[in-house]
Design a protein around this motif. Structure first.
Motif, PDB file in Angstrom:
ATOM      1  N   GLY A  97       0.775  -1.237   0.000  1.00 42.11           N
ATOM      2  CA  GLY A  97       0.000   0.000   0.000  1.00 42.11           C
ATOM      3  C   GLY A  97       0.803   1.280   0.000  1.00 42.11           C
ATOM      4  N   SER A  98       2.130   1.197   0.025  1.00 43.88           N
ATOM      5  CA  SER A  98       2.941   2.414   0.009  1.00 43.88           C
ATOM      6  C   SER A  98       4.262   2.127  -0.692  1.00 43.88           C
ATOM      7  N   ILE A  99       4.930   3.224  -1.138  1.00 43.03           N
ATOM      8  CA  ILE A  99       6.238   3.066  -1.774  1.00 43.03           C
ATOM      9  C   ILE A  99       7.227   2.443  -0.793  1.00 43.03           C
ATOM     10  N   GLU A 100       7.156   2.849   0.487  1.00 39.70           N
ATOM     11  CA  GLU A 100       8.060   2.303   1.495  1.00 39.70           C
ATOM     12  C   GLU A 100       7.877   0.789   1.645  1.00 39.70           C
ATOM     13  N   ALA A 101       6.602   0.323   1.626  1.00 34.94           N
ATOM     14  CA  ALA A 101       6.331  -1.115   1.736  1.00 34.94           C
ATOM     15  C   ALA A 101       6.870  -1.862   0.517  1.00 34.94           C
ATOM     16  N   VAL A 102       6.789  -1.244  -0.673  1.00 35.08           N
ATOM     17  CA  VAL A 102       7.322  -1.869  -1.888  1.00 35.08           C
ATOM     18  C   VAL A 102       8.832  -2.037  -1.773  1.00 35.08           C
ATOM     19  N   LEU A 103       9.520  -1.013  -1.260  1.00 32.52           N
ATOM     20  CA  LEU A 103      10.971  -1.080  -1.108  1.00 32.52           C
ATOM     21  C   LEU A 103      11.367  -2.144  -0.073  1.00 32.52           C
ATOM     22  N   GLU A 104      10.577  -2.260   1.007  1.00 32.91           N
ATOM     23  CA  GLU A 104      10.849  -3.286   2.015  1.00 32.91           C
ATOM     24  C   GLU A 104      10.674  -4.683   1.417  1.00 32.91           C
ATOM     25  N   HIS A 105       9.645  -4.851   0.589  1.00 33.44           N
ATOM     26  CA  HIS A 105       9.437  -6.147  -0.057  1.00 33.44           C
ATOM     27  C   HIS A 105      10.608  -6.489  -0.971  1.00 33.44           C
ATOM     28  N   ALA A 106      11.148  -5.490  -1.632  1.00 31.08           N
ATOM     29  CA  ALA A 106      12.302  -5.739  -2.506  1.00 31.08           C
ATOM     30  C   ALA A 106      13.494  -6.247  -1.697  1.00 31.08           C
ATOM     31  N   GLU A 107      13.708  -5.664  -0.520  1.00 33.99           N
ATOM     32  CA  GLU A 107      14.816  -6.123   0.319  1.00 33.99           C
ATOM     33  C   GLU A 107      14.593  -7.558   0.789  1.00 33.99           C
ATOM     34  N   ARG A 108      13.323  -7.892   1.127  1.00 30.99           N
ATOM     35  CA  ARG A 108      13.018  -9.270   1.528  1.00 30.99           C
ATOM     36  C   ARG A 108      13.285 -10.233   0.369  1.00 30.99           C
ATOM     37  N   CYS A 109      12.935  -9.810  -0.830  1.00 27.87           N
ATOM     38  CA  CYS A 109      13.183 -10.659  -2.005  1.00 27.87           C
ATOM     39  C   CYS A 109      14.678 -10.913  -2.173  1.00 27.87           C
ATOM     40  N   ARG A 110      15.475  -9.861  -2.029  1.00 29.19           N
ATOM     41  CA  ARG A 110      16.922 -10.027  -2.178  1.00 29.19           C
ATOM     42  C   ARG A 110      17.468 -11.001  -1.140  1.00 29.19           C
ATOM     43  N   ALA A 111      17.010 -10.850   0.119  1.00 27.45           N
ATOM     44  CA  ALA A 111      17.495 -11.733   1.190  1.00 27.45           C
ATOM     45  C   ALA A 111      17.080 -13.178   0.937  1.00 27.45           C
ATOM     46  N   ARG A 112      15.842 -13.372   0.513  1.00 27.95           N
ATOM     47  CA  ARG A 112      15.346 -14.734   0.269  1.00 27.95           C
ATOM     48  C   ARG A 112      16.049 -15.369  -0.930  1.00 27.95           C
ATOM     49  N   ILE A 113      16.311 -14.571  -1.954  1.00 19.48           N
ATOM     50  CA  ILE A 113      17.041 -15.085  -3.121  1.00 19.48           C
ATOM     51  C   ILE A 113      18.432 -15.541  -2.701  1.00 19.48           C
ATOM     52  N   ALA A 114      19.099 -14.710  -1.876  1.00 20.83           N
ATOM     53  CA  ALA A 114      20.437 -15.090  -1.405  1.00 20.83           C
ATOM     54  C   ALA A 114      20.382 -16.370  -0.584  1.00 20.83           C
ATOM     55  N   GLU A 115      19.322 -16.496   0.243  1.00 27.85           N
ATOM     56  CA  GLU A 115      19.178 -17.703   1.066  1.00 27.85           C
ATOM     57  C   GLU A 115      18.967 -18.944   0.205  1.00 27.85           C
ATOM     58  N   LEU A 116      18.063 -18.823  -0.782  1.00 22.37           N
ATOM     59  CA  LEU A 116      17.774 -19.970  -1.643  1.00 22.37           C
ATOM     60  C   LEU A 116      18.963 -20.323  -2.533  1.00 22.37           C
ATOM     61  N   GLU A 117      19.661 -19.290  -3.033  1.00 27.50           N
ATOM     62  CA  GLU A 117      20.825 -19.565  -3.859  1.00 27.50           C
ATOM     63  C   GLU A 117      21.934 -20.221  -3.055  1.00 27.50           C
ATOM     64  N   GLY A 118      21.938 -19.926  -1.722  1.00 30.34           N
ATOM     65  CA  GLY A 118      22.953 -20.536  -0.865  1.00 30.34           C
ATOM     66  C   GLY A 118      22.526 -21.843  -0.233  1.00 30.34           C
ATOM     67  N   SER A 119      21.275 -22.287  -0.507  1.00 31.66           N
ATOM     68  CA  SER A 119      20.793 -23.513   0.127  1.00 31.66           C
ATOM     69  C   SER A 119      21.572 -24.735  -0.331  1.00 31.66           C
ATOM     70  N   GLY A 120      22.037 -24.715  -1.549  1.00 35.47           N
ATOM     71  CA  GLY A 120      22.843 -25.841  -2.013  1.00 35.47           C
ATOM     72  C   GLY A 120      24.123 -25.956  -1.216  1.00 35.47           C
ATOM     73  N   GLU A 121      24.771 -24.804  -0.965  1.00 39.68           N
ATOM     74  CA  GLU A 121      25.978 -24.810  -0.146  1.00 39.68           C
ATOM     75  C   GLU A 121      25.655 -25.241   1.283  1.00 39.68           C
ATOM     76  N   ARG A 122      24.488 -24.774   1.805  1.00 35.63           N
ATOM     77  CA  ARG A 122      24.102 -25.152   3.168  1.00 35.63           C
ATOM     78  C   ARG A 122      23.863 -26.643   3.270  1.00 35.63           C
ATOM     79  N   ALA A 123      23.289 -27.231   2.226  1.00 34.82           N
ATOM     80  CA  ALA A 123      23.059 -28.679   2.242  1.00 34.82           C
ATOM     81  C   ALA A 123      24.383 -29.430   2.315  1.00 34.82           C
ATOM     82  N   GLU A 124      25.372 -28.956   1.576  1.00 31.52           N
ATOM     83  CA  GLU A 124      26.682 -29.601   1.624  1.00 31.52           C
ATOM     84  C   GLU A 124      27.310 -29.448   3.013  1.00 31.52           C
ATOM     85  N   GLU A 125      27.139 -28.251   3.603  1.00 34.92           N
ATOM     86  CA  GLU A 125      27.665 -28.032   4.952  1.00 34.92           C
ATOM     87  C   GLU A 125      26.989 -28.964   5.955  1.00 34.92           C
ATOM     88  N   LEU A 126      25.669 -29.112   5.809  1.00 30.76           N
ATOM     89  CA  LEU A 126      24.923 -29.973   6.728  1.00 30.76           C
ATOM     90  C   LEU A 126      25.344 -31.432   6.588  1.00 30.76           C
TER      91      LEU A 126
END
Length: 562
Positions: free
Chosen positions: A324-353
């Motif tokens: 509902g606001s430009i600020e909320a859109v920008l916050e969602h973008a940051e969440r997307c970036r963090a989640r993308i980094a997490e998912l892209e790193g999940s393969g490495e995390r699986a190897e670590e586990l």
């Protein structure tokens, strides 16, 4: 050690105060007099649930309070850290209390301060071990038998078990995390595609609160460009004239300014007014120039309005989707970036586990092997010690077998307590095969087996409370059971609710519970009995009368033999 127990308005007991001592403390009384009330009062101090209608009729509440001597070092236990903070520094005693309202609502207290019932359980369980007349049912549980075996093995085994439990917990946590990663693997690419699409959409729109406000202003200007151009141009012409300068407002103003200038210096007041006239003429000239520049600037490149409209529509769509606001859109973008980094790193995390699981598995196997080795050693010693104790308890030739059975691979090969389960099996008579406690022992035999195991347990010294654990036995066996209880009491304190004179006669302190009637109501009193009163109580327990000289003499002999 339990020093004092105070009870008010609990069932039949209006008020009672018991001062216990070291060694064996016996509590006796007629059947139905209320001996089990004392057992329930101790259960309340351990955080147990209050029974229905436990408050004495006519009273608003019942109260139980126990004064305990604190064993040295008990409060150093990390699990008691929160409780220790609420106690005076270097405290040697603590008071546990429990209040039960007539409505059934309860309150718990430690050292006079309100506390959760769970805190009573945590502290009370380290001060008292309670063995009821049906406690043998606990012995049927493999977990209880394993606890006895590990306790018998000593404090090092208990610490080893705690380290193993932590390793098992960490292994399980890593295993669950890896399983979740594998389970999400199929949805990983789909999630990444969606997140990348949403992020690209937001980045392409480049949302900015100030830019969005400027675009909204520009849209209004473009929508009304003709009107704005006409108004500004017309105002400029009205000031300066169009092709005929004399038609504008500046021409007559210039004439007026000249007329005033001709009289410059004649009158100061008029000179001031002439100066204001010159300033007004100059301001109008500048205003006309700015109006003309504004009118010329309103012209826009073709398609600019459509471009701005599309930009604002895109921002509105993003706001509706993401908060509902430009600020909320920008916050969602940051969440997307963090989640993308997490998912892209999940393969490495699986190897670590996977690597971590290998290390944790080896650590767990090593600790489990140490536990198992010590259990096998302790099992042989426990069998020998309990068999000797059973011989003293009139079960000569009885055998205990501690069976260690590996946890099946189908069940994972490991549990939270190690790589094996434990089962105590007994043969109560010579020549008989061993079988489980449930199948092999009667109630009286189970009571004696429990006493033998109590003597074998190691670790913290607690007050041991036995509620008619001697049920189902009598005669000479009762005497040896009493001797066993007294032997246990030599190392600390034992409180025994008993119906056997052979046991009661061995007590260092003896309390009698008696029920009386006052009109239509009954009440129970508790008193310390000594001297002739004690002789009389032993006679009663033997089923005799105080006038019976033979019974009285027998009672004296029992007490003297103690």
């Amino acid at each position: 050690m339990l020093l004092e127990l105070r009870i008010e308005n609990l069932l039949l007991i209006e008020r009672a105060e018991l001062r216990f001592g070291a060694g064996l403390n016996a509590i006796t009384g007629e059947t139905g007099a209320g001996k089990t009330i004392l057992a329930h009062s101790l259960d309340l101090l351990l955080g147990g649930r209050a029974r229905a209608q436990i408050v004495r009729p006519g009273a608003s509440e019942a109260w139980v309070e126990g004064v305990f001597e604190l064993p040295e070092g008990l409060l150093d236990d990390p699990e008691l850290a929160d409780i220790a903070e609420r106690l005076p520094e270097a405290a040697t005693e603590v008071v546990l209390g429990r209040r039960v309202g007539a409505s059934g609502r309860t309150s718990a207290f430690i050292a006079g301060r309100s506390a959760p019932a769970a805190d009573l359980t945590a502290l009370g369980s380290r001060l008292i071990s309670f063995y009821g007349q049906h406690e043998h049912r606990r012995l049927m549980l493999g977990s209880a038998q394993l606890g006895i075996l590990d306790g018998f093995a000593g404090s090092a085994q208990v610490e080893r078990r705690e380290r193993y439990a932590e390793a098992h917990r960490r292994f399980g946590a890593a295993q669950r995390e890896l399983a979740e990663l594998r389970e999400r693997e199929g949805a990983r690419e789909r999630d990444l595609d969606l997140l990348r699409f949403e992020l690209e959409e937001i980045d392409a729109a480049a949302p900015d609160p100030e830019g969005a406000a400027a675009a909204a202003v520009e849209r209004e200007r473009l929508r009304h460009s003709e009107a704005l151009r006409g108004a500004a141009g017309g105002a400029s012409v009205a000031i300066t004239g169009d092709e005929d300068p004399d038609s504008g407002a500046l021409a007559p103003l210039a004439d007026a300014e000249s007329g005033l200038a001709a009289l410059d210096g004649v009158d100061p007041d008029l000179d001031a007014l002439a100066e204001r006239m010159r300033a007004a003429t100059l301001e109008l000239t500048e205003l006309s120039t700015e109006l003309r520049a504004f009118a010329d600037g309103v012209d826009s490149e073709p398609g600019r309005l459509e471009e701005v409209e599309e930009q604002l529509a895109t921002l509105d769509r993003l706001k509706r989707k993401h908060g509902g606001s430009i600020e909320a859109v920008l916050e969602h973008a940051e969440r997307c970036r963090a989640r993308i980094a997490e998912l892209e790193g999940s393969g490495e995390r699986a190897e670590e586990l996977e690597a971590e699981l290998g290390e944790l598995g080896l650590a767990r196997e090593r600790l489990a092997a140490e536990l198992s080795a010590e259990r096998r050693t302790a099992a042989a010693r426990l069998e020998s010690e309990v068999e000797a104790a059973l011989g003293e308890l009139a079960m000569e030739g009885a055998r205990l077998e501690v069976a260690l059975d590996p946890v099946p691979e189908s069940e994972g090969g490991f549990t939270a307590t190690g790589a094996e389960s434990v089962e105590f099996r007994v043969a109560t008579n010579p020549g008989m095969p061993v079988s489980s406690l449930r199948d092999a022992a009667s109630g009286g035999e189970l009571s004696r087996i429990m006493l033998a195991l109590c003597g074998a347990e190691r670790g913290e010294r607690r007050t041991l409370v036995f509620d008619e654990v001697d049920a189902g036995i009598g005669g000479n066996t009762a005497r040896v059971v009493g001797e066993r209880l007294r032997a246990l009491a030599d190392a600390g304190q034992v409180i025994c609710i008993t119906h056997l004179p052979q046991v009661a006669s061995l007590a260092a302190r003896h309390f009698r519970i008696a029920k009386s009637r006052d009109g239509d109501s009954a009440r129970t009193d508790v008193e310390l009995v000594e001297g002739e009163a004690l002789v009389g109580e032993i006679v009663r327990m033997m089923g005799g009368e105080t006038s019976d000289q033979g019974a009285t003499q027998h009672a004296r002999e029992l007490l003297e033999a103690a």
